[in-house]
Scaffold this active site. Structure first.
Site, PDB file in Angstrom:
ATOM      1  N   GLY A 111       0.716  -1.196  -0.002  1.00 54.85           N
ATOM      2  CA  GLY A 111       0.112  -0.026  -0.135  1.00 54.85           C
ATOM      3  C   GLY A 111       0.892   1.441  -0.054  1.00 54.85           C
ATOM      4  N   CYS A 112       0.216   2.671  -0.321  1.00 57.34           N
ATOM      5  CA  CYS A 112       0.936   3.633  -0.312  1.00 57.34           C
ATOM      6  C   CYS A 112       1.554   4.279   0.989  1.00 57.34           C
ATOM      7  CB  CYS A 112      -0.028   4.723  -1.162  1.00 57.34           C
ATOM      8  SG  CYS A 112      -1.649   5.189  -0.290  1.00 57.34           S
ATOM      9  N   TYR A 113       0.634   4.207   2.205  1.00 59.58           N
ATOM     10  CA  TYR A 113       0.880   4.617   3.227  1.00 59.58           C
ATOM     11  C   TYR A 113       2.107   3.669   3.697  1.00 59.58           C
ATOM     12  CZ  TYR A 113      -2.937   7.789   4.282  1.00 59.58           C
ATOM     13  OH  TYR A 113      -3.780   8.772   4.125  1.00 59.58           O
ATOM     14  N   THR A 115       4.296   1.958   2.398  1.00 63.96           N
ATOM     15  CA  THR A 115       5.686   2.191   1.490  1.00 63.96           C
ATOM     16  C   THR A 115       6.498   3.192   1.971  1.00 63.96           C
ATOM     17  OG1 THR A 115       4.754   1.166  -0.478  1.00 63.96           O
ATOM     18  CG2 THR A 115       6.602   2.614  -0.628  1.00 63.96           C
ATOM     19  N   SER A 116       5.679   4.403   2.350  1.00 67.44           N
ATOM     20  CA  SER A 116       6.464   5.456   2.866  1.00 67.44           C
ATOM     21  C   SER A 116       6.819   5.351   4.522  1.00 67.44           C
ATOM     22  CB  SER A 116       5.475   6.735   2.946  1.00 67.44           C
ATOM     23  OG  SER A 116       4.421   6.579   3.758  1.00 67.44           O
TER      24      SER A 116
END
Length: 352
Positions: free
Chosen positions: A154-156, A158-159
């Site tokens: 997911g995007c969150y 990953t960061s």
């Protein structure tokens, strides 16, 4: 190699199509969707005028006997809402085992079916969860190479993971109370029309949501626990901010007393060494900004120690549609098939 994108009309699918069109090892890109099947792609996405005039095929065509072989499709990207990828993945695994599957949804990110049920509900093919590798190349590159089944992160997550995992692997921080605070642009909510996505609802405000209850908590905790070698306590607090794309995550964790002096002087250099062979992670000497990764597959990372509270503070910024979704999917595709790791995704950020 011909590829297929199922869910090509959404934001992540649209970004994925754009990247694959310019990939040196991709031939034809088959576009599929459900509700928008039959529409001309450039009518739905005017940015593609003159470049992609294909009609969207019904997603169900992928399940037709012979479709994959007749069209010489080597990889399928599933850019679908959570829960929708399962039947396609199961069909491909059982009928087209040589085809690469990269699922951009959450259906195959979580290894434990009971954890999946807690956060997402029932899984229709749990027997295949162990087959999928969590596709964060900076952490699982060796497992991704040659694997034909990838759960794209997911995007969150990953960061957040790229910001904190080096510290977890080094044993620098306590693991019982990790706090991750994230700010995301509106494209992370997808294209579906909703009152909460109207301009007047999102402009000039920061909107926290699902604090402590966001589904991405499960995969973040899974990967943090694996990196730390023990279970972690995680509070994840996401918010929406008025920009179209980008995520900024700040992660906080208490430094172990015996590691404090080392961390004060060496943590940033340790991060730089940790990511020295990662082409898409840039460890900075200054705090990162989302505008400096916009439109790129980079994750910019920064870390420091707050001496007043003995707290490690790590930041990660990404473009949620590229490194947080489609760019990472192409990175996994490259590793899956032995292409150059940066093929098709080595673009500079869009700045200003």
């Amino acid at each position: 190699m011909n590829v297929c994108v199922v869910g090509a009309s959404g934001y992540a699918g649209q970004q994925l199509v754009a990247l694959l069109m310019n990939h040196p090892h991709v031939g034809k890109v088959f576009l599929m969707a459900s509700s928008t099947a039959g529409a001309r792609y450039s009518d739905l996405n005017p940015a593609f005028k003159g470049r992609m005039e294909e009609l969207l095929l019904p997603a169900s065509d992928l399940l037709l006997p012979g479709f994959v072989k007749e069209n010489d499709i080597g990889a399928v990207f599933l850019a679908l809402p959570h829960g929708a990828s399962m039947p396609y993945a199961q069909f491909l695994i059982e009928n087209e085992p040589e085809v690469g599957i990269i699922d951009l949804g959450a259906d195959f990110r979580i290894h434990d079916v009971e954890v999946y049920k807690k956060w997402y509900g029932d899984h229709t093919c749990p027997q295949y969860l162990d087959r999928f590798v969590y596709g964060l190349p900076e952490l699982h590159r060796d497992q991704i190479v040659g694997c034909r089944t990838i759960g794209n992160p997911g995007c969150y997550p990953t960061s957040i993971l790229l910001a904190l995992v080096p510290a977890l692997k080094a044993g620098v921080v306590e693991t019982d109370r990790i706090v991750a605070d994230s700010k995301s642009g509106m494209s992370g909510a997808g294209k579906t029309a909703a009152i909460s996505s109207l301009f007047t609802e999102v402009a000039e405000t920061v909107r926290p949501y699902k604090t402590g209850k966001h589904r991405h908590t499960a995969e973040i905790a899974q990967e943090m626990s694996q990196a730390a070698g023990e279970a972690v306590g995680l509070l994840f607090a996401p918010s929406i901010v008025p920009m179209s794309r980008g995520i900024q995550s700040t992660v906080y964790a208490a430094v172990k007393p015996e590691m404090l002096e080392w961390a004060k002087t060496s943590i940033l250099d340790y991060y730089k060494e940790f990511y020295k062979d990662a082409p898409f992670v840039r460890v900075l000497d200054e705090q990162p900004e989302t505008r400096n990764v916009r439109g790129s597959n980079y994750c910019d990372v920064w870390v420091t120690i707050d001496e007043e509270t003995s707290t490690l503070v790590a930041m990660g910024v990404i473009d949620n549609l590229v490194k947080g979704a489609s760019g990472q999917a192409v990175h996994n595709f490259n590793l899956m098939f032995g292409f150059e790791e940066t093929a098709g995704i080595n673009m500079l950020p869009l700045y200003p």
